[in-house]
Design an enzyme around this catalytic site. Structure first.
Site, short mmCIF file in Angstrom:
data_model
loop_
_atom_site.label_atom_id
_atom_site.label_comp_id
_atom_site.label_asym_id
_atom_site.label_seq_id
_atom_site.Cartn_x
_atom_site.Cartn_y
_atom_site.Cartn_z
N GLU A 1 32.13 1.92 57.27
CA GLU A 1 32.01 0.48 56.95
C GLU A 1 31.24 -0.26 58.04
O GLU A 1 31.71 -1.26 58.59
CB GLU A 1 33.39 -0.14 56.69
N GLU B 1 36.56 6.15 50.05
CA GLU B 1 37.78 5.31 50.07
C GLU B 1 37.90 4.65 48.70
O GLU B 1 36.98 3.95 48.27
CB GLU B 1 37.72 4.24 51.17
O1 AHR Z 1 41.92 2.15 54.12
C1 AHR Z 1 42.11 1.01 54.89
C2 AHR Z 1 40.81 0.41 55.40
O2 AHR Z 1 40.04 -0.01 54.32
C3 AHR Z 1 39.90 1.34 56.14
O3 AHR Z 1 40.23 1.46 57.48
C4 AHR Z 1 38.56 0.68 55.99
O4 AHR Z 1 37.50 1.61 56.01
C5 AHR Z 1 38.69 -0.06 54.67
O5 AHR Z 1 38.29 -1.37 54.80
#
Ligand code: AHR
Length: 491
Positions: free
Chosen positions: A173, A295
């Protein structure tokens, strides 16, 4: 009513087992008081790693585990997490609860965890607050078999042989918590960092660039244009959030409006992948670069009384449906989506496993991973679905969602979801040429939308045998209860 036609004569791509991947971050109770209890714990463990969780995850054939973050990855300095545990320096986990991280779970512990799970590691390196040198040295420490400063340090820390490491992420991210970068800037940094990630001692890295936040299509465009030849994979993050980021809905105290909202927002994954994949096709028509949804999952407000920075949430039947819908979408895009990692494995967000002291429970989402594992490595078979809509208020979505695959023994598995919380659905499967005669299935449902497994009732939502299937010479008929997930085997 629905008709689901499996296009058995139009086989697609292999469904990568990695689509059933996981993610464990130094966040809340995912690692500490989750996967890692420490060697001195009275909770049964092997070298500090909790055995009941390992057993549960092996049972769903966990293929890959992403670590150490997440946002944590871009403030993690790996050298703090190797060597004698009592000498490791502490740090502040600024993203997640402001807690002190003592670094007792580091590189060796993570790779021991992957060994115990029988899964591949996916390590995410630090771009946001790290250096090229630091990342290069991590790869040398991990993978170099000969004599070198980092390989010698690894040996001094008790590990002679290098580890085979395939999946390596260059930041997380970086458009947000990983440095608030513009895509042009990150693309250049990606090109620079990845240059020094060497394939050492026969090890072959699969280099993953940080991809877009949800529908930020420009990010994908810029990354592909500037750096596609230098990457093996590009990631994508998308969370299903009822309400908005500031004011999210609850995991278990919700009404039908929020039921509908979560399932509708989950379906957006299809459009997202199609659009990002379309952009990737412009620069990589041969689909060499994989899209990794590394994710995904539901994100609710935390359980009352828990640390807001720990992201601990319950997990209901609604989450099981959301997981099943996502898998159906990933299968459909199996030619480009070759890994996905649910966030997160234990005690955080849409978890497989929740723990409370020595107690552990399996969530409805876990059961979907267990039921759907028949698709791992199978050949995707497209499906055509004609069905009623599920309407709520003045909006509607299709009631039935499905995907199919053929395994190496020729059996077809069909996954079905009925999102209607009230009405069962009569599903007709026109028999594919010749037609299977043997039909068996498993079903996950419950009496209420909010049903979930609690520590004093851990099996409230658990798979049962699917009954009420009928095979005639022309068709198979399945009665799919309301708010249900089923996996049917046709042979
Ligand atoms: O999964 C929780 C968070 O969500 C992670 O650390 C991040 O990559 C995303 O914003």
């Amino acid at each position: 009513m629905a008709t689901v036609t499996i296009l058995t004569d139009q086989p697609g791509a292999e469904i990568s087992p990695m689509i059933y991947g996981h993610f464990a971050e130094h966040l809340g109770r995912c690692i500490y008081d989750g996967l890692w209890v420490g060697p001195e714990s009275p909770i049964p463990n092997v070298r500090g790693i909790r055995s009941d969780i390992v057993e549960a995850l092996r049972a769903i054939r966990i293929p890959v585990l992403r670590w150490p973050g997440g946002c944590f990855a871009d403030e993690y300095h790996w050298q703090d997490g190797v060597g004698p545990r009592e000498q490791r320096p502490a740090m502040l986990n600024t993203h997640w609860g402001g807690v002190t991280e003592d670094n007792s779970f580091g590189t060796h512990e993570f790779l021991d965890l992957c060994d115990q799970l029988g899964c591949e590691p996916y390590i995410c390196g630090n771009v946001g607050s790290g250096t090229v040198r630091e990342m290069q040295q991590w790869v040398e420490y991990l993978t170099f078999a000969g004599k070198s400063p980092m390989a010698d340090l690894r040996r001094a820390n008790g590990r002679d042989e290098p580890w085979p490491i395939h999946y390596f992420g260059v930041g997380n991210e970086n458009w947000g918590c990983g440095g608030n970068m513009r895509p042009e800037y990150y693309a250049d940094l990606y090109r620079q960092y990845q240059t020094y990630l060497r394939n050492l001692s026969g090890n072959r890295l699969f280099k993953i660039a940080c991809g877009a936040n949800s529908a930020d299509y420009r990010w994908t465009e810029v990354l592909m244009e500037a750096a596609a030849p230098h990457m093996d994979g590009l990631s994508l993050h998308y969370y299903t959030v009822p309400g908005n980021w500031r004011d999210k809905g609850s995991a278990t105290r919700f009404d039908e409006a929020e039921w509908f909202e979560v399932l509708k927002k989950t379906l957006f994954m299809d459009e997202l992948i199609a659009t990002h994949a379309g952009i990737m096709d412009e620069y990589d028509p041969g689909k060499r670069v994989a899209l990794l949804v590394d994710e995904w999952g539901t994100w609710y407000r935390v359980e009352p009384g828990t640390n807001p920075g720990f992201l601990y949430q319950q997990n209901s039947l609604r989450d099981a449906l959301a997981a099943a819908i996502n898998f159906n979408i990933f299968h459909k895009h199996a030619d480009r989506v070759r890994m996905a990692n649910i966030a997160q494995t234990v005690n955080v967000l849409q978890a497989m496993v929740l723990t409370e002291g020595e107690r552990m429970l399996l969530t409805p989402t876990y059961h979907v991973f267990e039921m759907f594992q028949v698709h791992q490595g199978a050949t995707h078979l497209p499906v055509e679905i004609a069905c009623d809509d599920y309407a709520f208020g003045d909006e509607s979505i299709p009631a039935v969602h499905a995907s199919a695959s053929r395994d190496s023994e020729g059996a077809i598995h069909l996954s079905l979801v009925n999102v209607d919380p009230v009405n069962a659905c009569q599903i007709t499967l026109p028999l594919p040429g010749g037609g299977p005669t043997d039909v068996e299935g498993r079903l996950l449902t419950a009496d209420t939308m909010q049903a979930h497994n609690a520590f004093d009732e851990p099996e409230a939502v658990t798979p049962i045998t699917l009954t009420g299937t009928e095979v005639t010479p022309e068709a198979i008929r399945i009665t799919l209860p309301s708010k249900a997930v089923a996996v049917v085997r046709l042979a």
